[in-house]
Scaffold this motif. Structure first.
Motif, PDB file in Angstrom:
ATOM      1  N   LEU A 145       0.995  -1.252   0.038  1.00  0.00           N
ATOM      2  CA  LEU A 145      -0.029  -0.053  -0.093  1.00  0.00           C
ATOM      3  C   LEU A 145       0.772   1.335   0.134  1.00  0.00           C
ATOM      4  O   LEU A 145       0.687   2.215  -0.899  1.00  0.00           O
ATOM      5  CB  LEU A 145      -0.966   0.028   1.025  1.00  0.00           C
ATOM      6  CG  LEU A 145      -1.780   1.221   1.643  1.00  0.00           C
ATOM      7  CD1 LEU A 145      -2.960   1.302   0.557  1.00  0.00           C
ATOM      8  CD2 LEU A 145      -2.193   1.660   2.814  1.00  0.00           C
ATOM      9  N   LEU A 146       1.912   1.381   1.028  1.00  0.00           N
ATOM     10  CA  LEU A 146       2.684   2.532   0.971  1.00  0.00           C
ATOM     11  C   LEU A 146       3.360   2.716  -0.241  1.00  0.00           C
ATOM     12  O   LEU A 146       3.440   3.936  -0.796  1.00  0.00           O
ATOM     13  CB  LEU A 146       3.702   2.216   2.126  1.00  0.00           C
ATOM     14  CG  LEU A 146       3.163   2.292   3.592  1.00  0.00           C
ATOM     15  CD1 LEU A 146       4.424   1.875   4.451  1.00  0.00           C
ATOM     16  CD2 LEU A 146       2.643   3.701   4.065  1.00  0.00           C
ATOM     17  N   MET A 147       3.721   1.705  -0.864  1.00  0.00           N
ATOM     18  CA  MET A 147       4.562   1.997  -2.072  1.00  0.00           C
ATOM     19  C   MET A 147       3.825   1.946  -3.348  1.00  0.00           C
ATOM     20  O   MET A 147       4.312   2.913  -4.245  1.00  0.00           O
ATOM     21  CB  MET A 147       5.722   0.673  -2.475  1.00  0.00           C
ATOM     22  CG  MET A 147       6.764   0.629  -1.048  1.00  0.00           C
ATOM     23  SD  MET A 147       7.489  -0.790  -1.179  1.00  0.00           S
ATOM     24  CE  MET A 147       8.587  -0.634  -2.564  1.00  0.00           C
ATOM     25  N   ASP A 202       8.767   4.950  -0.859  1.00  0.00           N
ATOM     26  CA  ASP A 202       9.932   3.684  -1.075  1.00  0.00           C
ATOM     27  C   ASP A 202      10.491   3.089  -0.066  1.00  0.00           C
ATOM     28  O   ASP A 202      10.735   3.851   0.991  1.00  0.00           O
ATOM     29  CB  ASP A 202      11.015   4.472  -2.030  1.00  0.00           C
ATOM     30  CG  ASP A 202      10.778   5.115  -3.172  1.00  0.00           C
ATOM     31  OD1 ASP A 202       9.975   4.444  -4.131  1.00  0.00           O
ATOM     32  OD2 ASP A 202      11.146   6.108  -3.657  1.00  0.00           O
ATOM     33  N   HIS A 203      10.885   1.884  -0.189  1.00  0.00           N
ATOM     34  CA  HIS A 203      11.599   1.073   0.800  1.00  0.00           C
ATOM     35  C   HIS A 203      12.930   1.330   0.952  1.00  0.00           C
ATOM     36  O   HIS A 203      13.637   1.214  -0.181  1.00  0.00           O
ATOM     37  CB  HIS A 203      11.279  -0.364   0.778  1.00  0.00           C
ATOM     38  CG  HIS A 203      11.910  -1.171   1.431  1.00  0.00           C
ATOM     39  ND1 HIS A 203      12.315  -2.448   1.381  1.00  0.00           N
ATOM     40  CD2 HIS A 203      12.326  -0.882   3.166  1.00  0.00           C
ATOM     41  CE1 HIS A 203      12.819  -3.180   2.482  1.00  0.00           C
ATOM     42  NE2 HIS A 203      12.992  -2.137   3.421  1.00  0.00           N
ATOM     43  N   PHE A 215      10.347   3.087   5.510  1.00  0.00           N
ATOM     44  CA  PHE A 215       9.796   3.392   4.046  1.00  0.00           C
ATOM     45  C   PHE A 215       9.751   5.171   4.122  1.00  0.00           C
ATOM     46  O   PHE A 215       9.261   5.604   5.101  1.00  0.00           O
ATOM     47  CB  PHE A 215       8.266   2.795   4.041  1.00  0.00           C
ATOM     48  CG  PHE A 215       8.098   1.702   3.977  1.00  0.00           C
ATOM     49  CD1 PHE A 215       8.301   0.907   2.761  1.00  0.00           C
ATOM     50  CD2 PHE A 215       7.775   0.903   5.026  1.00  0.00           C
ATOM     51  CE1 PHE A 215       8.049  -0.559   2.797  1.00  0.00           C
ATOM     52  CE2 PHE A 215       7.645  -0.582   5.340  1.00  0.00           C
ATOM     53  CZ  PHE A 215       7.761  -1.197   4.023  1.00  0.00           C
ATOM     54  N   GLU A 216      10.098   5.710   3.045  1.00  0.00           N
ATOM     55  CA  GLU A 216      10.314   7.230   3.143  1.00  0.00           C
ATOM     56  C   GLU A 216       9.867   7.512   1.858  1.00  0.00           C
ATOM     57  O   GLU A 216       9.603   6.974   0.866  1.00  0.00           O
ATOM     58  CB  GLU A 216      11.784   7.593   3.077  1.00  0.00           C
ATOM     59  CG  GLU A 216      12.499   7.126   4.269  1.00  0.00           C
ATOM     60  CD  GLU A 216      13.854   7.466   4.085  1.00  0.00           C
ATOM     61  OE1 GLU A 216      14.309   8.695   4.762  1.00  0.00           O
ATOM     62  OE2 GLU A 216      14.715   6.683   3.243  1.00  0.00           O
ATOM     63  N   VAL A 217       9.195   8.980   1.959  1.00  0.00           N
ATOM     64  CA  VAL A 217       8.828   9.681   0.419  1.00  0.00           C
ATOM     65  C   VAL A 217       9.882  10.576   0.208  1.00  0.00           C
ATOM     66  O   VAL A 217      10.654  11.406   1.019  1.00  0.00           O
ATOM     67  CB  VAL A 217       7.890  10.561   0.911  1.00  0.00           C
ATOM     68  CG1 VAL A 217       7.366  11.510  -0.360  1.00  0.00           C
ATOM     69  CG2 VAL A 217       6.435   9.995   1.267  1.00  0.00           C
ATOM     70  N   LYS A 218      10.637  10.363  -1.039  1.00  0.00           N
ATOM     71  CA  LYS A 218      11.774  11.011  -1.571  1.00  0.00           C
ATOM     72  C   LYS A 218      11.344  12.564  -1.665  1.00  0.00           C
ATOM     73  O   LYS A 218      10.691  12.753  -2.290  1.00  0.00           O
ATOM     74  CB  LYS A 218      12.100  10.521  -2.987  1.00  0.00           C
ATOM     75  CG  LYS A 218      12.770   9.031  -2.927  1.00  0.00           C
ATOM     76  CD  LYS A 218      14.086   9.152  -2.222  1.00  0.00           C
ATOM     77  CE  LYS A 218      14.589   7.799  -2.317  1.00  0.00           C
ATOM     78  NZ  LYS A 218      14.123   6.462  -1.896  1.00  0.00           N
ATOM     79  N   GLY A 219      12.426  13.437  -1.058  1.00  0.00           N
ATOM     80  CA  GLY A 219      11.972  14.818  -0.819  1.00  0.00           C
ATOM     81  C   GLY A 219      10.684  15.233  -0.133  1.00  0.00           C
ATOM     82  O   GLY A 219      10.492  16.427  -0.278  1.00  0.00           O
ATOM     83  N   ARG A 221       8.543   9.518   6.640  1.00  0.00           N
ATOM     84  CA  ARG A 221       9.110   8.241   7.385  1.00  0.00           C
ATOM     85  C   ARG A 221       7.954   7.598   7.686  1.00  0.00           C
ATOM     86  O   ARG A 221       7.342   8.060   8.991  1.00  0.00           O
ATOM     87  CB  ARG A 221      10.368   8.314   7.847  1.00  0.00           C
ATOM     88  CG  ARG A 221      11.397   9.085   7.298  1.00  0.00           C
ATOM     89  CD  ARG A 221      12.623   9.285   8.344  1.00  0.00           C
ATOM     90  NE  ARG A 221      13.772  10.100   7.709  1.00  0.00           N
ATOM     91  CZ  ARG A 221      13.890  11.416   7.826  1.00  0.00           C
ATOM     92  NH1 ARG A 221      12.729  12.060   8.573  1.00  0.00           N
ATOM     93  NH2 ARG A 221      14.930  12.039   7.250  1.00  0.00           N
ATOM     94  N   VAL A 222       7.963   6.114   7.520  1.00  0.00           N
ATOM     95  CA  VAL A 222       6.984   5.374   8.133  1.00  0.00           C
ATOM     96  C   VAL A 222       8.103   3.978   8.368  1.00  0.00           C
ATOM     97  O   VAL A 222       8.418   3.518   7.445  1.00  0.00           O
ATOM     98  CB  VAL A 222       5.675   5.004   7.423  1.00  0.00           C
ATOM     99  CG1 VAL A 222       5.059   3.789   8.071  1.00  0.00           C
ATOM    100  CG2 VAL A 222       4.835   6.172   7.327  1.00  0.00           C
TER     101      VAL A 222
END
Length: 298
Positions: A154-156, A162-163, A174-178, A184-185
């Protein structure tokens, strides 16, 4: 992050006093106006800085699988000694240089993190915490899950994360780039028993989206992968949709606008009770039922 606490006054004193956050909105639970909804954040209530609580005295919850384990807050790396001194009465034994674990009065697990991406969008001039040490906002949340696969998908696939496979922590990162605050989750699968909602537990986690159009697009994508998503709900200060991610944690997608200054000026945020439009006709009844609060600066 929205959680459940017990005593409202104790909550206000902890988050505005010890943590130095601003009470940016004093209102009630949309779905239960007999309970306050307390919003804390930076000096302007900027997206990515908000922590909120529903006070329900009596009883207690239990953190377990399908719940949030830790809420982490961002500070400058140079501020860690300041925060160790400030939190010495509530902090857990130190075992990391870059993080301080502690609990609020109801047992909500919190973590101060030295954040290389620290940013303070709006300092709070009336905070007891000096500007150079103030909490910038959310750093991350750690979810407790029995399995990571569904949550990761779901997150990706839908939510733009992204993992980070280079991270050496025992959790999945898991992070959102930028991304900005709260990008972060983390997911932990360390064998937790079932949780129980109540004071001392997190009710839900909210993720921001720029506007109504992007929210509807995300909602369509969520429905497309089989999520059971609520209709859009007008929360006066933002519009929201809700759904449970595969591990059981309640997620909210909330729009940035219209913001907290829609019903009171920025300089007086959180200084008086504001009611949702649908509850305003019952103001006298609601005010009589709510416990009295001593507000910051009063």
């Amino acid at each position: 992050m929205t959680a459940i606490c017990g005593d409202a006054q104790e909550n206000v004193d902890f988050y505005t006093g010890l943590l130095g956050l601003r009470l940016v909105k004093l209102t009630v639970n949309f779905d239960d106006p007999t309970a306050y909804h307390l919003y804390y954040g930076d000096g302007a209530g900027s997206p990515g800085t908000i922590i909120t609580f529903f006070p329900y005295p009596g009883g207690s919850g239990r953190v377990g699988a399908g719940q949030v384990a830790v809420t982490s807050l961002s500070v400058p790396a140079a501020s860690m000694d300041y925060w160790r001194d400030r939190l010495q009465d509530v902090a857990a034994p130190a075992d990391r240089e870059d993080a301080i674990d502690f609990s609020d009065p109801d047992g909500i697990l919190l973590r101060i993190v030295a954040d290389p991406d620290y940013h303070l969008a709006a300092p709070w001039a009336k905070s007891d915490v000096p500007v150079e040490h103030q909490i910038g906002g959310m750093h991350s949340v750690t979810l407790q899950e029995s399995d990571v696969e569904g949550t990761a998908a779901l997150l990706m696939r839908v939510m733009g994360f992204d993992h980070n496979e280079d991270d050496e922590s025992p959790e999945y990162l898991f992070e959102v780039k930028g991304g900005g605050q709260g990008k972060r989750v983390l997911v932990s699968t360390a064998g937790f028993g079932p949780g129980r909602p109540g004071p001392g537990t997190v009710h839900h986690i909210a993720f921001r989206t720029p506007n109504d159009e992007t929210q509807l697009k995300i909602r369509e994508e969520l429905v497309g992968v089989g999520a059971s998503v609520s209709d859009v709900r007008d929360r006066d200060y933002f519009h929201s949709i809700y759904f449970r991610e595969p591990g059981g944690v309640l997620f909210e997608i909330a729009t940035d606008p219209p913001g907290f200054a829609t019903d009171e000026p920025l300089e007086s945020l959180g200084t008086a009770l504001r009611l949702p439009k649908m509850h305003e006709p019952r103001r006298a009844e609601i005010e009589a039922a709510l416990p009295k609060l001593r507000l910051p600066g009063a």
